[in-house]
Design a protein around this motif. Sequence first.
Motif, PDB file in Angstrom:
ATOM      1  N   VAL A 146       8.845  -2.725  -0.722  1.00 54.57           N
ATOM      2  CA  VAL A 146       7.411  -2.485  -0.871  1.00 54.57           C
ATOM      3  C   VAL A 146       6.601  -3.082   0.278  1.00 54.57           C
ATOM      4  N   ILE A 150       3.747  -1.122   2.285  1.00 60.28           N
ATOM      5  CA  ILE A 150       2.382  -1.642   2.403  1.00 60.28           C
ATOM      6  C   ILE A 150       1.982  -1.721   3.872  1.00 60.28           C
ATOM      7  N   THR A 198       2.688  -1.298  -6.239  1.00 59.00           N
ATOM      8  CA  THR A 198       2.561  -0.582  -4.966  1.00 59.00           C
ATOM      9  C   THR A 198       2.837   0.904  -5.148  1.00 59.00           C
ATOM     10  N   VAL A 208      -3.593  -0.226  -0.618  1.00 60.48           N
ATOM     11  CA  VAL A 208      -2.520  -1.187  -0.873  1.00 60.48           C
ATOM     12  C   VAL A 208      -2.516  -2.333   0.145  1.00 60.48           C
TER      13      VAL A 208
END
Length: 518
Positions: A146, A150, A198, A208
Motif C-alpha cells: 500500500v 500511496i 487505501t 490517499v
Amino acid sequence: MRHFNITFQPDGKRVSIHAGASLLEAANFAGIILNSSCGGKGTCKKCTVLIEPDKKQVLACRYIIDCDLTVTVPAASKLYEQKILQHGIDRPVKPTYVKTGTETALGLAVDIGTTTVVAKLIDLITGRLLVAEADFNPQSIHGDDVVSRISYAQSDENLSELQQLIVGCINNLIDRLCKTTGSDRNDIFQMTAVGNTTMTHILLHLPVVQLGQAPYKAHLLDACDITAKELNVKINPGANIRVVENIAGFVGSDTVAAALAVDINLAEKLTLLVDIGTNGELVSGDRNNLYAVSCAAGPALEGARISQGSRAAEGAIESVFINDKDIDVDVIGSKPPTTICGSGIIDAVAVMLDLGVLDSTGRIIKKSDLPPSISKRIITKNNQPAFVIAFTNDGQPAVVLTQQDVREVQLAKAAIAAGVKLLLKKLNITENDIDRILLAGAFGNYIKRASAIRIGLLPNIPEDKIQFVGNAASVGATMILLNTTSRELAGHLARKIQYLEIAHEKEFMNIYTGCMTF
C-alpha cells in the motif's frame, strides 16, 4: 515418497498430497476449510466426510491417506457454510433484500486485497452463493504494497489510473461470474466492497496522500453508498454499491468484515484475529475491549519478493516436510516443481530450522554433522548461500530458497509477531492468556500451524487453539450484502474497535528487531 490424488465432491476439486497426510490437510490444500474446532484431535467430530463409493463416514483429521480417493464433504462439515447457517440461526443473516418486481435479483460481494481481489455472486433472494472468482490486483504494477500505491497516487491523474485499474478488475470478475452462471449483469442490484483503507479510498477516488504521512488519517471512515453508474461498475446502472466502514488509516473495512464474520464482539475470552496478507491486520480482545493494529508484512509470505516464489498455482510447492533423513514436498497439480508459494515458504524455513540449516539469526550454515542428503542441498546461488528445496529429475536444483529469501521471510514474520506482542502489552496480558487465535485470509488457510509457530509468525500456544476461519473478510462482506442487521453491526464494530498505531509505540523498534530472530 508416494503421492496420491484426492478428489473432493461436490466441489470437484482435486489435489495431490503425500502419503501419510490427513484428509484434513488435503482439504485445506484444496481450499476446502473443514470445521475442526478441536484442532485435529478427533474430539469435536465436526469434520466428518464420506469415502466413496461406499460412503464410509470418517473424520478427516484422523483419516491418513494411503491411496487415491474420492471424498464427499457434507455441507455441515464445511466451516463457511456452517458459519453462515449459524448466523442464520443466532443472529439472522437471512436475506432482507426488497424485491423490485424482477424474478432474479443478484448481489456482488467484493474483497479488494492489495494482492488479490475476490468477488462472489450471490442470490439476494435465497442468500445462496452462486459462484466465486479471484484475480490479481492489477494495481500491483505500481508496487506490491500500500505504501507504494500511496506514493504513486500523489497526483490526481495517477489516482484515477489506479481507480480505473481496480474497477476494470472488478468488471472482469463480473464478466467471468456471469459467464459461469449464465447470468445477466443487469440483474445485479446490490454490491458490497471491503478492503484496507487505501484500497477502498482508491476505489472511491478519495485522496490517499495523507495515508502516507503522519498521523496517517483516513479521508473517510464512514460507509459510503454510491451507484454502479457513478463508479462505472458494469452491473445494473442503478445498483447501490456499499463500501463498508474503515477503522483507521491502516485498518480498513476488510478487518471490520472479518471481525463481523467471526463474532469477535461476542467473545467471552481473549481472542486474537490474524489476517495475514501484504498488510497484516490483527484484532485482539473480547466482548468488552477490542484493539486493532496493522503490520506492514509485505508480500513475501504470499510468494512475492521471493526469488522463486509464486502464488498457489500448478507447479508451486505448497508443503515441505522432513522425510527420514531428507526432505520431501507436495506440489500443486502433481506437476514438476518450478516455484514455491506462501505455505511452502513457511514450511521450508521451519524445516531448515529443525534440520539446523538455519541458525537463530536466519543465517544459512553448513554444519559438519548434517546428513549427506541435506548437506548436498546447501549451495551457492548468485554469490549467496542457498538451500535446494527440490531437484529436477536429473539432479539439478529446481526450486531454491536463497539467503535473501530467508531475510524477506524474517522481515515479514517480525512485523506480524511485533504487532501481536504490542497488542498483548496493550491488554496487559501474555501469550498464555490467549484463548484462541482465528487465522483468516486466503493465505492463512493453507499454512501449517506448527510451521507458523516454529518460525515465530504466531505465538507459541497449543495448536488446537489456532483455528482457520477462511476468507473471513469475504464472508463478512456477504453478510453485509444480504442483511441490514449485519450492515448496522459492521458500523458498530468499526466504532468499537480501537486502533493502536504501533509505529508510535516507544518499544516498537526494539520489539520488532527482537522478533527478527528465530
